[in-house]
Design an enzyme around this catalytic site. Structure first.
Site, short mmCIF file in Angstrom:
data_model
loop_
_atom_site.label_atom_id
_atom_site.label_comp_id
_atom_site.label_asym_id
_atom_site.label_seq_id
_atom_site.Cartn_x
_atom_site.Cartn_y
_atom_site.Cartn_z
N PRO A 55 49.54 -79.59 37.14
CA PRO A 55 48.56 -78.56 36.76
C PRO A 55 48.00 -78.78 35.35
O PRO A 55 46.99 -78.17 34.98
CB PRO A 55 49.34 -77.25 36.84
CG PRO A 55 50.70 -77.56 37.32
CD PRO A 55 50.84 -79.04 37.49
N GLU A 101 60.12 -77.88 37.02
CA GLU A 101 59.44 -77.44 35.81
C GLU A 101 58.56 -78.52 35.21
O GLU A 101 57.67 -78.26 34.43
CB GLU A 101 60.47 -76.99 34.76
CG GLU A 101 61.23 -75.75 35.17
CD GLU A 101 60.31 -74.59 35.54
OE1 GLU A 101 59.54 -74.15 34.67
OE2 GLU A 101 60.36 -74.14 36.70
N ARG A 160 37.54 -91.09 51.86
CA ARG A 160 36.29 -90.94 52.62
C ARG A 160 35.08 -91.51 51.89
O ARG A 160 34.01 -91.65 52.48
CB ARG A 160 36.08 -89.50 53.07
CG ARG A 160 36.06 -88.49 51.98
CD ARG A 160 36.18 -87.09 52.54
NE ARG A 160 35.11 -86.76 53.48
CZ ARG A 160 33.83 -86.63 53.12
NH1 ARG A 160 33.48 -86.81 51.86
NH2 ARG A 160 32.92 -86.32 54.00
N ASP A 203 26.86 -84.98 51.34
CA ASP A 203 27.85 -83.92 51.18
C ASP A 203 27.53 -82.99 50.03
O ASP A 203 26.98 -83.41 49.03
CB ASP A 203 29.23 -84.52 50.86
CG ASP A 203 29.91 -85.04 52.09
OD1 ASP A 203 29.44 -84.73 53.18
OD2 ASP A 203 30.89 -85.77 51.92
CL1 6GU Z 1 48.33 -81.53 40.78
N1 6GU Z 1 50.32 -79.83 40.91
C1 6GU Z 1 50.82 -78.58 40.93
N2 6GU Z 1 52.15 -78.42 40.99
N3 6GU Z 1 50.07 -77.51 40.89
C2 6GU Z 1 48.77 -77.69 40.84
C3 6GU Z 1 48.16 -78.95 40.82
C4 6GU Z 1 48.98 -80.01 40.84
N4 6GU Z 1 46.83 -78.80 40.75
C5 6GU Z 1 46.62 -77.49 40.75
N5 6GU Z 1 47.77 -76.83 40.79
#
Ligand code: 6GU
Length: 248
Positions: free
Chosen positions: A94, A121, A159, A174
């Protein structure tokens, strides 16, 4: 393109590799996808992949050794001529840069991707500092692990590879490839439950249809994702349409 995925949950990728376009692309040798269990690269009796965080705090951290060893073992069996310039080692987290069609296009130019799915974590910082070349997030929300994110990235990238889609044109049209959203589509029947197909689409007038679709693209984008219009390259006529539509 060769794709290797490092994960603690290899079973999660069964769905991905059994999906039509991937199976076809694998059969036609356009791509290879190999899933590796990080746990297989541990050496202790308990196959330990995570440990407590130095300094304390809740949650476990993925240990560096199995991840480095898995990545290095994959790298060591790539034929030399491919070279390292063709390889991206990506951590799904994230905290990564936000994934987009633009990033998918960028990744589609590599000959080899190694995707590392984070968990718990986090991942020992030395993996970030000394192994990976890129960190990607698929959006501003938290998933339990990087697996779903890795599948999203693989789908969007594969794709785009030459020969993967039946018609090359379909990827170019697209939503987001053009920077704008797609126009509405209809198929038979012409009337369903009293709901009709727009008359223009039945007219056979290709110039009128093209104009209508372009208008729909702009109206739709303005309504749903106005920020995309600021970045899109529009003709003078299209810019005039946007200003007209913006009038109250
Ligand atoms: Cl790549 N990993 C995690 N654990 N949560 C996320 C993410 C990735 N992308 C958005 N949320």
């Amino acid at each position: 393109m060769r794709i290797d995925i490092l994960t603690l949950f290899p079973q999660a990728f069964q769905a991905l590799v059994s999906f039509g376009i991937f199976q076809r692309s694998i059969d036609r040798k356009l791509i290879s996808i190999d899933i590796h269990n990080i746990r297989d690269y541990t050496h202790d009796k308990h196959h330990t992949v995570d440990d407590y965080a130095y300094g304390g705090g809740a949650g476990m951290v993925l240990k560096p050794e199995p991840i480095f060893e898995a990545a290095e073992s994959i790298k060591s069996d790539i034929p030399l001529e491919e070279g390292d310039g063709g390889l991206a080692i990506i951590l799904l987290t994230p905290q990564g840069r936000l994934f987009s069609q633009q990033v998918a296009l960028e990744l589609s130019r590599y000959s080899h991707l190694i995707l590392i799915c984070g968990h718990y974590e986090g991942v020992d910082e030395r993996v970030r500092e000394h192994l990976i070349t890129d960190e990607i997030s698929i959006g501003d929300y938290v998933l339990s692990g990087g697996e779903l994110a890795a599948m999203v990235v693989v789908d969007a990238v594969v794709r785009l590879l030459p020969g993967v889609l039946g018609s090359e044109a379909s990827a170019l049209d697209d939503s987001h490839t053009t920077g704008l959203l797609e126009y509405p589509q209809y198929t038979r029947p012409e009337v369903y439950r009293g709901w009709t197909v727009p008359e223009v689409l039945l007219s056979g007038d290709h110039a009128r249809i093209a104009r209508w679709r372009r208008e729909q693209v702009i109206m739709r984008t303005l309504e749903r994702r106005p920020e995309l219009l600021d970045r899109a390259s529009l003709s003078l006529e299209e810019k005039q349409l946007v200003s007209r539509l913006k009038q109250p």
